[in-house]
Design a protein around this motif. Sequence first.
Motif, PDB file in Angstrom:
ATOM      1  N   ASN A   1      -7.671  -0.392  -7.751  1.00 45.83           N
ATOM      2  CA  ASN A   1      -7.497   0.778  -8.612  1.00 45.83           C
ATOM      3  C   ASN A   1      -8.809   1.536  -8.832  1.00 45.83           C
ATOM      4  OD1 ASN A   1      -6.092   2.586 -10.207  1.00 45.83           O
ATOM      5  ND2 ASN A   1      -6.197   1.308 -12.057  1.00 45.83           N
ATOM      6  N   SER A   2      -9.691   1.569  -7.823  1.00 45.49           N
ATOM      7  CA  SER A   2     -10.950   2.305  -8.005  1.00 45.49           C
ATOM      8  C   SER A   2     -10.683   3.796  -8.205  1.00 45.49           C
ATOM      9  CB  SER A   2     -11.872   2.091  -6.801  1.00 45.49           C
ATOM     10  OG  SER A   2     -11.281   2.630  -5.642  1.00 45.49           O
ATOM     11  N   SER A   3      -9.568   4.288  -7.697  1.00 46.42           N
ATOM     12  CA  SER A   3      -9.219   5.706  -7.878  1.00 46.42           C
ATOM     13  C   SER A   3      -8.671   5.963  -9.275  1.00 46.42           C
ATOM     14  CB  SER A   3      -8.153   6.104  -6.852  1.00 46.42           C
ATOM     15  OG  SER A   3      -6.967   5.341  -7.091  1.00 46.42           O
ATOM     16  N   GLY A   4      -8.246   4.913  -9.978  1.00 45.63           N
ATOM     17  CA  GLY A   4      -7.586   5.096 -11.277  1.00 45.63           C
ATOM     18  C   GLY A   4      -6.156   5.598 -11.144  1.00 45.63           C
ATOM     19  N   LEU A   5      -5.619   5.608  -9.933  1.00 44.53           N
ATOM     20  CA  LEU A   5      -4.298   6.220  -9.722  1.00 44.53           C
ATOM     21  C   LEU A   5      -3.166   5.203  -9.569  1.00 44.53           C
ATOM     22  CD1 LEU A   5      -5.208   9.196  -7.356  1.00 44.53           C
ATOM     23  CD2 LEU A   5      -4.861   9.198  -9.829  1.00 44.53           C
ATOM     24  N   VAL A   6      -3.482   3.896  -9.668  1.00 41.75           N
ATOM     25  CA  VAL A   6      -2.393   2.909  -9.595  1.00 41.75           C
ATOM     26  C   VAL A   6      -1.445   3.127 -10.776  1.00 41.75           C
ATOM     27  CG1 VAL A   6      -1.823   0.455  -9.825  1.00 41.75           C
ATOM     28  CG2 VAL A   6      -3.656   1.172  -8.278  1.00 41.75           C
TER      29      VAL A   6
ATOM     30  N   LEU B   1       9.163   6.183  -7.350  1.00 40.11           N
ATOM     31  CA  LEU B   1       8.345   6.693  -6.247  1.00 40.11           C
ATOM     32  C   LEU B   1       6.956   7.111  -6.722  1.00 40.11           C
ATOM     33  CD1 LEU B   1      11.141   9.072  -4.864  1.00 40.11           C
ATOM     34  CD2 LEU B   1      10.637   6.746  -4.065  1.00 40.11           C
ATOM     35  N   GLY B   2       5.990   7.025  -5.799  1.00 38.00           N
ATOM     36  CA  GLY B   2       4.721   7.739  -5.951  1.00 38.00           C
ATOM     37  C   GLY B   2       3.588   7.044  -6.663  1.00 38.00           C
ATOM     38  N   THR B   3       3.759   5.801  -7.092  1.00 35.69           N
ATOM     39  CA  THR B   3       2.811   5.190  -8.013  1.00 35.69           C
ATOM     40  C   THR B   3       1.594   4.516  -7.353  1.00 35.69           C
ATOM     41  OG1 THR B   3       4.350   3.355  -8.021  1.00 35.69           O
ATOM     42  CG2 THR B   3       4.432   4.833  -9.905  1.00 35.69           C
ATOM     43  N   CYS B   4       1.571   4.426  -6.022  1.00 37.79           N
ATOM     44  CA  CYS B   4       0.367   3.974  -5.305  1.00 37.79           C
ATOM     45  C   CYS B   4       0.248   4.855  -4.072  1.00 37.79           C
ATOM     46  CB  CYS B   4       0.467   2.498  -4.893  1.00 37.79           C
ATOM     47  SG  CYS B   4       0.561   1.356  -6.262  1.00 37.79           S
ATOM     48  N   ARG B   5      -0.023   6.115  -4.302  1.00 35.41           N
ATOM     49  CA  ARG B   5       0.155   7.123  -3.266  1.00 35.41           C
ATOM     50  C   ARG B   5      -0.752   6.929  -2.058  1.00 35.41           C
ATOM     51  NH1 ARG B   5      -1.312  12.793  -5.325  1.00 35.41           N
ATOM     52  NH2 ARG B   5       0.956  12.895  -5.301  1.00 35.41           N
ATOM     53  N   MET B   6      -0.248   7.380  -0.924  1.00 39.19           N
ATOM     54  CA  MET B   6      -0.958   7.271   0.345  1.00 39.19           C
ATOM     55  C   MET B   6      -1.861   8.476   0.536  1.00 39.19           C
ATOM     56  SD  MET B   6       0.774   7.176   4.145  1.00 39.19           S
ATOM     57  CE  MET B   6       1.435   5.522   4.135  1.00 39.19           C
ATOM     58  N   GLY B   7      -3.023   8.272   1.168  1.00 40.79           N
ATOM     59  CA  GLY B   7      -3.902   9.396   1.460  1.00 40.79           C
ATOM     60  C   GLY B   7      -5.152   8.938   2.168  1.00 40.79           C
ATOM     61  N   LYS B   8      -5.903   9.912   2.676  1.00 40.16           N
ATOM     62  CA  LYS B   8      -7.131   9.574   3.405  1.00 40.16           C
ATOM     63  C   LYS B   8      -8.308   9.382   2.459  1.00 40.16           C
ATOM     64  CE  LYS B   8      -5.783  11.779   7.715  1.00 40.16           C
ATOM     65  NZ  LYS B   8      -5.742  13.054   8.424  1.00 40.16           N
ATOM     66  N   ASP B   9      -8.288  10.087   1.331  1.00 36.11           N
ATOM     67  CA  ASP B   9      -9.434  10.066   0.414  1.00 36.11           C
ATOM     68  C   ASP B   9      -9.260   8.954  -0.627  1.00 36.11           C
ATOM     69  OD1 ASP B   9     -11.459  10.510  -1.368  1.00 36.11           O
ATOM     70  OD2 ASP B   9     -10.986  12.641  -1.725  1.00 36.11           O
ATOM     71  N   PRO B  10     -10.154   7.961  -0.630  1.00 36.56           N
ATOM     72  CA  PRO B  10     -10.023   6.852  -1.599  1.00 36.56           C
ATOM     73  C   PRO B  10     -10.094   7.309  -3.052  1.00 36.56           C
ATOM     74  CG  PRO B  10     -11.676   6.347   0.075  1.00 36.56           C
ATOM     75  CD  PRO B  10     -11.320   7.792   0.249  1.00 36.56           C
ATOM     76  N   LYS B  11     -10.616   8.527  -3.280  1.00 32.35           N
ATOM     77  CA  LYS B  11     -10.700   9.016  -4.665  1.00 32.35           C
ATOM     78  C   LYS B  11      -9.347   9.559  -5.149  1.00 32.35           C
ATOM     79  CE  LYS B  11     -15.579  10.234  -5.053  1.00 32.35           C
ATOM     80  NZ  LYS B  11     -16.030  10.002  -3.654  1.00 32.35           N
TER      81      LYS B  11
ATOM     82  N   SER C   1      -6.218   8.656  -3.678  1.00 34.84           N
ATOM     83  CA  SER C   1      -5.067   7.875  -3.213  1.00 34.84           C
ATOM     84  C   SER C   1      -5.381   6.388  -3.318  1.00 34.84           C
ATOM     85  CB  SER C   1      -4.709   8.244  -1.772  1.00 34.84           C
ATOM     86  OG  SER C   1      -5.807   7.994  -0.914  1.00 34.84           O
ATOM     87  N   VAL C   2      -4.335   5.559  -3.209  1.00 32.27           N
ATOM     88  CA  VAL C   2      -4.489   4.107  -3.360  1.00 32.27           C
ATOM     89  C   VAL C   2      -4.470   3.402  -2.003  1.00 32.27           C
ATOM     90  CG1 VAL C   2      -3.513   2.023  -4.440  1.00 32.27           C
ATOM     91  CG2 VAL C   2      -3.448   4.206  -5.661  1.00 32.27           C
ATOM     92  N   ILE C   3      -3.613   3.891  -1.085  1.00 30.86           N
ATOM     93  CA  ILE C   3      -3.535   3.270   0.244  1.00 30.86           C
ATOM     94  C   ILE C   3      -3.858   4.291   1.329  1.00 30.86           C
ATOM     95  CG2 ILE C   3      -1.870   1.478  -0.400  1.00 30.86           C
ATOM     96  CD1 ILE C   3       0.336   3.295   0.855  1.00 30.86           C
ATOM     97  N   ASP C   4      -4.280   3.764   2.509  1.00 26.14           N
ATOM     98  CA  ASP C   4      -4.558   4.659   3.634  1.00 26.14           C
ATOM     99  C   ASP C   4      -3.303   4.820   4.493  1.00 26.14           C
ATOM    100  OD1 ASP C   4      -4.298   2.442   5.250  1.00 26.14           O
ATOM    101  OD2 ASP C   4      -6.435   2.227   5.672  1.00 26.14           O
TER     102      ASP C   4
ATOM    103  N   THR D   1      -4.757  -0.926   1.260  1.00 21.21           N
ATOM    104  CA  THR D   1      -5.430  -0.384   0.076  1.00 21.21           C
ATOM    105  C   THR D   1      -6.870  -0.018   0.453  1.00 21.21           C
ATOM    106  OG1 THR D   1      -6.083  -2.599  -0.647  1.00 21.21           O
ATOM    107  CG2 THR D   1      -4.037  -1.725  -1.553  1.00 21.21           C
ATOM    108  N   HIS D   2      -7.349   1.064  -0.145  1.00 22.00           N
ATOM    109  CA  HIS D   2      -8.720   1.492   0.150  1.00 22.00           C
ATOM    110  C   HIS D   2      -9.719   0.439  -0.295  1.00 22.00           C
ATOM    111  CE1 HIS D   2      -7.565   5.478   1.464  1.00 22.00           C
ATOM    112  NE2 HIS D   2      -6.965   5.733   0.309  1.00 22.00           N
ATOM    113  N   ASP D   3      -9.356  -0.370  -1.288  1.00 18.88           N
ATOM    114  CA  ASP D   3     -10.339  -1.268  -1.912  1.00 18.88           C
ATOM    115  C   ASP D   3     -10.335  -2.685  -1.362  1.00 18.88           C
ATOM    116  OD1 ASP D   3     -10.773   0.924  -3.508  1.00 18.88           O
ATOM    117  OD2 ASP D   3      -9.786   0.106  -5.280  1.00 18.88           O
ATOM    118  N   VAL D   4      -9.182  -3.182  -0.888  1.00 18.08           N
ATOM    119  CA  VAL D   4      -9.091  -4.584  -0.438  1.00 18.08           C
ATOM    120  C   VAL D   4      -8.568  -4.577   1.002  1.00 18.08           C
ATOM    121  CG1 VAL D   4      -8.070  -6.858  -0.901  1.00 18.08           C
ATOM    122  CG2 VAL D   4      -8.547  -5.294  -2.806  1.00 18.08           C
TER     123      VAL D   4
END
Lengths: 174, 377
Positions: B138-143, B311-321, B323-326, B331-334
Motif C-alpha cells: 500500500n505504498s500508493s495509499g490506494l489499497v 470493483l476497483g480497490t487495488c487498481r492496475m497501472g504502470k505508475d506505482p504512485k 496504482s497497486v498492481i502492474d 503488486t508494485h511493492d512485493v
Amino acid sequence: MSAIPSQKRYKLTDTVDFLVIGCGASGAVLARELAHNGFSVVVLEQGPWLTASDFTHDEYRHWTQSLLTNDYRKQPTTFRKTPQDKAVKQPHSLHRQFLALSRDRFHRGKQEGHDHRHWLHRLADNLRRPRTLLHQSRVRAGRLRPGGREPLRSTALQAVSTAAHAGEVQRSPL
Amino acid sequence: MPVKSSGVLFERGARKLGYHPFPAPIAIISKPYQGRIPCQHCGFCMGFGCEMGAKSSPLPYIIPQAIATGRCEIRPESYVHKIELDQHGRAVGAIYFDKSGRENLQHARAVVVAANGSETPRLLLLSKSNRFPDGLANSSGLVGKYLMFNTDCLAMGQFEHPLNEYKSIEVTRLIHDFYEIDPKHGFYGGGGVDARFLFYPISFPMWGLPQHVPQWGSEFKKAVNKYFTRTMMCAGHTTSLAMENNSISLDDEVKDAWGLPAMRVTYKDHPDDLKTCKFMQDRGMEILEAAGAQERWTTPIEESTFGFHLLGTCRMGKDPKSSVIDIDHRTHDVPNLFLCDGSSFVTSGRGQPTETIQALAFRAADRITALAKKNEI
C-alpha cells in the motif's frame, strides 16, 4: 458435483509454488491454469465445500438467510456514505438490506392503512372475535393461527422485519 | 437456450423503438457437456446453487479440472488473515484460521490473492508490518480506494397473458444501444437493459408488486395471483464512476467472530451514475410500453447502501504512485505477491463484470507462468 473428490494433499511445511487465496470466479481459474502449467498449488477458501445435495430451492434459506454467502453475524460489515460519517453496522443479510430499503422504496398499501403494523394492531381484535364457529374450533384445536387466513404475507413481513431489527432471526446451520 | 416470454416481448418492444436486441450471453450449458447435465430450466439461478451443475460457476467445472491435474489442493473453511513476509520483503505464505479455529501458516514461493474487490483489500490492510505500516503493498495509499459497485434500476410491466417468468434462466435478451449515452444529455455513463423477472415466490409478493396493491387481504391475494405469472421487468445495469472516497477500509470498533477488524464500506454514488440509472429506467419503461404492457411501474432511483459487484480497490497501472498492481497483476511493492479479481479494475465497465474477471484470471495465469518460467518471480 455429487461428492467432494479426493485430491492431492500438501503439508503446511511444504513450500508450494503458488498459494491462491479465494476459490471463486478468479481464484479457481488461476488454480486450474497454474496447476495445469506444472506448478504445485494450494487454494485457501473461506467458504465450505458444497455439493449438489446442499443446493435446494428454499427461497427463505437462500435469500432471507443468505445461505450461500458469508454469515454476516460472524463477519459483519459497516457502512457510511462519506469518510466524515460514522459507519454503522449493516443489516445481517441481503434480504434485510432490501427490507431496510423497502420501508421507503417498496412501501405499498400505506394509503389504505393496510401495512403490516396495522394488522398487528388488529391482532388482539382477531383473537377476541373469531369469525365463525368452524374457525373458532380450528383455532382452539391449534390448527389455525389466531388471526385466520388472510394476513399470511403480513405475518411473514412483520415477523421477518421486526425480528430483523431486533436481531432475533437465527441463521439455520447448513 | 430457448428464449423466455420476457425475451420475446422485450425483442418486440425494443425493435419497435429501433433498438437492437440480441441473445444474452450466459454461462449455462443447454446440452450435455463433458459429463455435466444441461439446464433443466428450474428457474432458481440467481442466489441459488445449481444442483444440476449446468451453471458454469467454478464448482462443477473449473475446480474438478484443477484437482484432476494432481498438483492442486483446495482447502475449504480456511480464513486467511495475514500474508507473511520475510526480512527481504518477499511473501513467504499466508496465515489462516482452519475450521477448528487453529492458526496455520502455509508456505509458498508466491501468493496470488483472488478474494475479490472487498476481501482482497481488507486482507492487505490486515497484513500490516513494520515494513508496511499502512497495509501490505500500500505504498500508493490506494489499497481499498476507488470502490465501484455498478448501479442498477428496475422497470416492471404486467401483461395480459401469463408469461410464467419464474421458469428457466435469468435473462435471454438485452440491448446495448445505450452502452455510450450521448454526452449531449449532460452526464457521463452508459450500460445495458435486459429482460428478466428477478423475483421468487416470497420476494415477489414482498417487493415486486405495484405500489397501489394492498399488503394483505383478499385484494392482495388476487393481485399475487394476477401479477406473479404476468409480470416481467427491464433491468438496467450501468456505470459507477471511480471515486477515491468510495472505499473498503477496516472498521475502528466492530470486529468479526475471529476478533479481526470488520470491513467498513464507504460509498456515495456519483450524481452522473444516478442520472444514468434514471435514463436507463426510462428506456426500460418505453420498451415495456412498446411491448404492450397493461400496467407499468418502477422502483425509485436511490443512492447505494450495498453492492453486488466489488470493483476497483487495488487498481492496475504502470505508475506505482497511482496504482497497486502492474500489468502482470504483480503488486508494485512485493515482487512475489499478485492480486487478480474485481479489485484490479480501473473502471466499472457497464455492469456484469464476472466474465471480465474470469478473462483477467486466464490472462494473469499466462503472465504469471511466463514470469515464473523466466525465473523473474
